[in-house]
Write an enzyme that holds these catalytic residues in place. Structure first.
Site, PDB file in Angstrom:
ATOM      1  CB  CYS A 116      -0.802  -0.247   1.484  1.00  0.00           C
ATOM      2  SG  CYS A 116      -2.301  -1.594   1.544  1.00  0.00           S
ATOM      3  CG  HIS A 255      -3.206   3.638   1.797  1.00  0.00           C
ATOM      4  ND1 HIS A 255      -3.564   2.869   1.229  1.00  0.00           N
ATOM      5  CD2 HIS A 255      -2.887   2.483   3.204  1.00  0.00           C
ATOM      6  CE1 HIS A 255      -4.387   1.668   1.627  1.00  0.00           C
ATOM      7  NE2 HIS A 255      -3.883   1.202   2.163  1.00  0.00           N
ATOM      8  CG  ASN A 285      -6.849  -0.327   1.464  1.00  0.00           C
ATOM      9  OD1 ASN A 285      -6.277  -0.358   0.267  1.00  0.00           O
ATOM     10  ND2 ASN A 285      -6.366  -1.174   2.547  1.00  0.00           N
TER      11      ASN A 285
HETATM   12  O1  UT7 Z   1      -3.646  -1.081   4.081  1.00  0.00           O
HETATM   13  C1  UT7 Z   1      -3.147  -2.165   4.472  1.00  0.00           C
HETATM   14  C2  UT7 Z   1      -3.673  -3.173   5.177  1.00  0.00           C
HETATM   15  N1  UT7 Z   1      -4.849  -3.046   6.135  1.00  0.00           N
HETATM   16  C3  UT7 Z   1      -4.797  -2.875   7.035  1.00  0.00           C
HETATM   17  O2  UT7 Z   1      -3.675  -3.557   7.326  1.00  0.00           O
HETATM   18  C4  UT7 Z   1      -6.561  -2.348   7.946  1.00  0.00           C
HETATM   19  C5  UT7 Z   1      -5.900  -2.257   9.477  1.00  0.00           C
HETATM   20  N2  UT7 Z   1      -6.577  -2.945  10.411  1.00  0.00           N
HETATM   21  C6  UT7 Z   1      -7.570  -2.640  10.453  1.00  0.00           C
HETATM   22  O3  UT7 Z   1      -8.585  -1.465   8.933  1.00  0.00           O
HETATM   23  C7  UT7 Z   1      -9.150  -3.330  11.028  1.00  0.00           C
HETATM   24  O4  UT7 Z   1      -8.453  -3.881  11.986  1.00  0.00           O
HETATM   25  C8  UT7 Z   1     -10.023  -4.359  10.990  1.00  0.00           C
HETATM   26  C9  UT7 Z   1     -10.485  -3.346  10.344  1.00  0.00           C
HETATM   27  C10 UT7 Z   1      -9.240  -5.069   9.647  1.00  0.00           C
HETATM   28  C11 UT7 Z   1      -9.934  -4.924  11.573  1.00  0.00           C
HETATM   29  O5  UT7 Z   1     -11.193  -4.401  12.731  1.00  0.00           O
HETATM   30  P1  UT7 Z   1     -10.874  -4.063  14.143  1.00  0.00           P
HETATM   31  O6  UT7 Z   1     -11.866  -3.220  14.671  1.00  0.00           O
HETATM   32  O7  UT7 Z   1      -9.185  -4.242  14.842  1.00  0.00           O
HETATM   33  O8  UT7 Z   1     -11.133  -5.562  14.571  1.00  0.00           O
HETATM   34  P2  UT7 Z   1     -10.635  -6.848  15.165  1.00  0.00           P
HETATM   35  O9  UT7 Z   1      -9.970  -7.627  14.326  1.00  0.00           O
HETATM   36  O10 UT7 Z   1     -10.190  -6.568  16.717  1.00  0.00           O
HETATM   37  O11 UT7 Z   1     -12.094  -7.890  15.253  1.00  0.00           O
HETATM   38  C12 UT7 Z   1     -12.391  -7.387  16.486  1.00  0.00           C
HETATM   39  C13 UT7 Z   1     -14.514  -8.823  16.250  1.00  0.00           C
HETATM   40  C14 UT7 Z   1     -13.998 -10.170  16.473  1.00  0.00           C
HETATM   41  O12 UT7 Z   1     -14.805 -11.140  16.899  1.00  0.00           O
HETATM   42  P3  UT7 Z   1     -14.806 -11.079  18.350  1.00  0.00           P
HETATM   43  O13 UT7 Z   1     -13.259 -11.787  18.649  1.00  0.00           O
HETATM   44  O14 UT7 Z   1     -14.365  -9.936  18.951  1.00  0.00           O
HETATM   45  O15 UT7 Z   1     -15.399 -12.159  19.194  1.00  0.00           O
HETATM   46  C15 UT7 Z   1     -13.461 -10.716  14.819  1.00  0.00           C
HETATM   47  O16 UT7 Z   1     -14.190 -11.647  14.716  1.00  0.00           O
HETATM   48  O17 UT7 Z   1     -15.255  -8.295  15.435  1.00  0.00           O
HETATM   49  C16 UT7 Z   1     -14.997  -9.626  14.393  1.00  0.00           C
HETATM   50  N3  UT7 Z   1     -15.399  -9.268  12.810  1.00  0.00           N
HETATM   51  C17 UT7 Z   1     -16.278  -9.388  12.453  1.00  0.00           C
HETATM   52  N4  UT7 Z   1     -17.078  -9.322  12.370  1.00  0.00           N
HETATM   53  C18 UT7 Z   1     -17.878  -9.175  11.415  1.00  0.00           C
HETATM   54  C19 UT7 Z   1     -13.172  -9.020  12.221  1.00  0.00           C
HETATM   55  N5  UT7 Z   1     -14.156  -9.198  10.620  1.00  0.00           N
HETATM   56  C20 UT7 Z   1     -15.771  -9.144  11.062  1.00  0.00           C
HETATM   57  C21 UT7 Z   1     -16.359  -8.816   9.269  1.00  0.00           C
HETATM   58  N6  UT7 Z   1     -17.966  -8.475  10.113  1.00  0.00           N
HETATM   59  N7  UT7 Z   1     -15.636  -8.445   8.810  1.00  0.00           N
END
Ligand code: UT7
Length: 328
Positions: A116, A255, A285
Site C-alpha cells: 500500500c 492511503h 482499500n
Molecule cells: O492497507 C494496509 C492493509 N490494511 C490493514 O492492515 C487494515 C488495518 N486494520 C484494520 O483496518 C482493522 O484492524 C480491521 C478493519 C481489519 C479489523 O477491525 P478491528 O476493529 O481491528 O476488529 P478486530 O480484528 O479486533 O475484530 C473484532 C471482532 C472480532 O470478534 P470477537 O473476537 O471480538 O468476537 C472479529 O472476529 O470483530 C470480528 N470481525 C468481524 N465481524 C463482522 C472481524 N471481521 C469481521 C467482519 N464482520 N467482517
C-alpha cells in the site's frame, strides 16, 4: 526549504472498474454485515475488475487520462514506474505491460513492490529521477487488482480490499505540483501483513492453494496501531522539514485503509477531517492505487488550489510507509 530542484506533478488520472460490490453483497459470501464494516472501516462499497481486466489494463486507462490532461503523448514518457502488490505477472513486470499497451518505446519499466505504500515510494523515486536530470518525464502509477489475491474465507480482510488505478506525470514544472519533500521507510514484519506463497520460499503447490496461501493475510490490530502512530509521525515530520505547521496543510490525501486510523492520527496532529480526503466509503482499500485515485477525485472536486500544501501518506506490507509533501 530550497526551491530547487523542481520535480513536480504535471497531471493525475485515475480509473476504477465498473462493478460495484456493496457490504450487503459481501454479507452473502462471509459472516458479516454493513453496520460492522462501515463502523470499523468506513467502507460502504468497493469496485472489482472484470475477470478479463488486469492490473496493467487499469494502469493504462488511468495513464491515458493523466497524459491527456498533461497534453502529452505516450512517447514523451521516458521512465515507467508501477507500484503494485498485484502485478499481472512476476515478469514481465506490470510496467512492461503498460509500455506495450500504450505503444511506448524501449524506456525503462520498473515495478515497485511495497504494497500500500507503493505510490508514495514511486513518487519519491520519480522526483529523484527527474531532479538528477537523468530522465525528463516519469510516469508514476499505483495500480491493483486485489480481488485476485483476496482470501474470500477471511471476513477480517476480504471486506477491505478492492481494485483500481491512478497515475501521475512527474516532470520539471514551473513550480506547479512541486514535490517538496518525501520520506520512505520499512521495517520487516512478516506476520502483520503478507502473501505467503508464490515466491521462492513457498512455490505454488496443491497445498499452498488449498491453504489459501496465495492471498493476503493480515493481523488487522497490529497494522492498525502501527498505522496511527506512523501517520501522526509522518505528518509532523513532513511539516517540520518544509518549515510549515500542520495548520498550513490544505489537504491530506492518506492511503484509504480505514477511516478510524486516519481520524485518530489526524486528531493527534491537529488536522480537522474537513481537510482530509476520504473516499474509501465508495472504493474500499485499493492499496497502491488509493492515493492517486483520491488525489484525482479531490482535484476534480475543486478541493485543491494552486499553491496549496498537500500531504500524501501511506503505510503497508513490509511493513513499509512513506509520505510526499506537495505544493500544488
Ligand atoms: O492497507 C494496509 C492493509 N490494511 C490493514 O492492515 C487494515 C488495518 N486494520 C484494520 O483496518 C482493522 O484492524 C480491521 C478493519 C481489519 C479489523 O477491525 P478491528 O476493529 O481491528 O476488529 P478486530 O480484528 O479486533 O475484530 C473484532 C471482532 C472480532 O470478534 P470477537 O473476537 O471480538 O468476537 C472479529 O472476529 O470483530 C470480528 N470481525 C468481524 N465481524 C463482522 C472481524 N471481521 C469481521 C467482519 N464482520 N467482517
Amino acid at each position: 526549504m530550497s526551491q530547487q530542484p523542481s520535480a513536480g506533478i504535471l497531471s493525475i488520472g485515475s480509473y476504477t472498474p465498473q462493478r460495484v460490490v456493496t457490504n450487503d453483497d459481501l454479507a452473502k459470501v462471509v459472516d458479516t454485515n454493513d453496520e460492522w464494516i462501515f463502523q470499523r472501516t468506513g467502507i460502504r462499497q468497493r469496485r472489482y475488475a472484470r475477470p478479463d481486466e488486469f492490473t496493467s489494463d487499469m494502469a493504462i486507462e488511468a495513464t491515458k487520462v493523466a497524459l491527456q490532461r498533461a497534453e502529452l503523448t505516450p512517447d514523451k514518457v521516458d521512465y515507467i514506474l508501477v507500484a503494485t502488490a498485484s502485478p499481472d505477472n512476476t515478469f514481465p513486470n506490470t510496467a512492461c505491460w503498460v509500455q506495450k499497451g500504450l505503444g511506448m518505446g524501449d524506456v525503462p519499466a520498473l515495478d515497485i513492490s511495497t504494497a500500500c505504500s507503493g505510490f508514495v515510494y514511486a513518487l519519491e523515486l520519480a522526483a529523484s529521477l527527474v531532479n538528477t536530470g537523468s530522465y525528463k518525464t516519469v510516469l508514476c502509477i499505483g495500480a491493483e487488482k486485489l480481488s485476485a489475491i483476496t482470501n474470500w474465507t477471511d471476513r477480517g480482510s476480504c471486506i477491505l480490499f478492492a481494485d483500481g488505478a491512478g497515475a501521475a506525470i512527474v516532470t520539471r514544472t514551473d513550480g506547479r505540483g512541486r514535490i517538496i519533500c518525501s520520506r520512505n521507510g520499512a521495517r520487516y514484519d512478516y506476520d502483520a501483513l503478507n502473501v505467503a506463497a508464490g515466491g521462492s520460499r513457498q512455490p505454488a503447490s496443491h497445498e499452498t492453494v488449498e491453504k489459501n496461501l496465495h492471498t493476503i493475510a493480515l493481523k488487522g490490530r497490529t497494522v492498525y496501531k502501527f498505522a496511527v502512530q506512523k501517520f501522526e509521525e509522518m505528518a509532523r515530520e513532513a511539516c517540520e522539514r518544509a518549515g510549515i505547521k500542520p495548520a498550513d496543510v490544505a489537504l491530506v490525501v492518506p492511503h484509504q485503509a480505514n477511516v478510524n486510523i486516519i481520524e485518530s492520527a489526524m486528531e493527534r496532529v491537529g488536522i480537522p477531517m474537513s481537510r482530509v480526503v476520504i473516499n474509501m466509503d465508495r472504493y474500499g482499500n485499493t492499496s497502491a492505487a488509493s492515493i492517486p485515485i483520491a488525489f484525482d477525485e479531490a482535484l476534480k472536486d475543486g478541493r485543491i488550489k494552486r499553491g496549496d500544501y498537500i500531504l500524501l501518506e501511506a503505510f503497508g506490507g513490509g511493513l513499509s510507509w512513506g509520505y510526499n509533501l506537495i505544493q500544488w
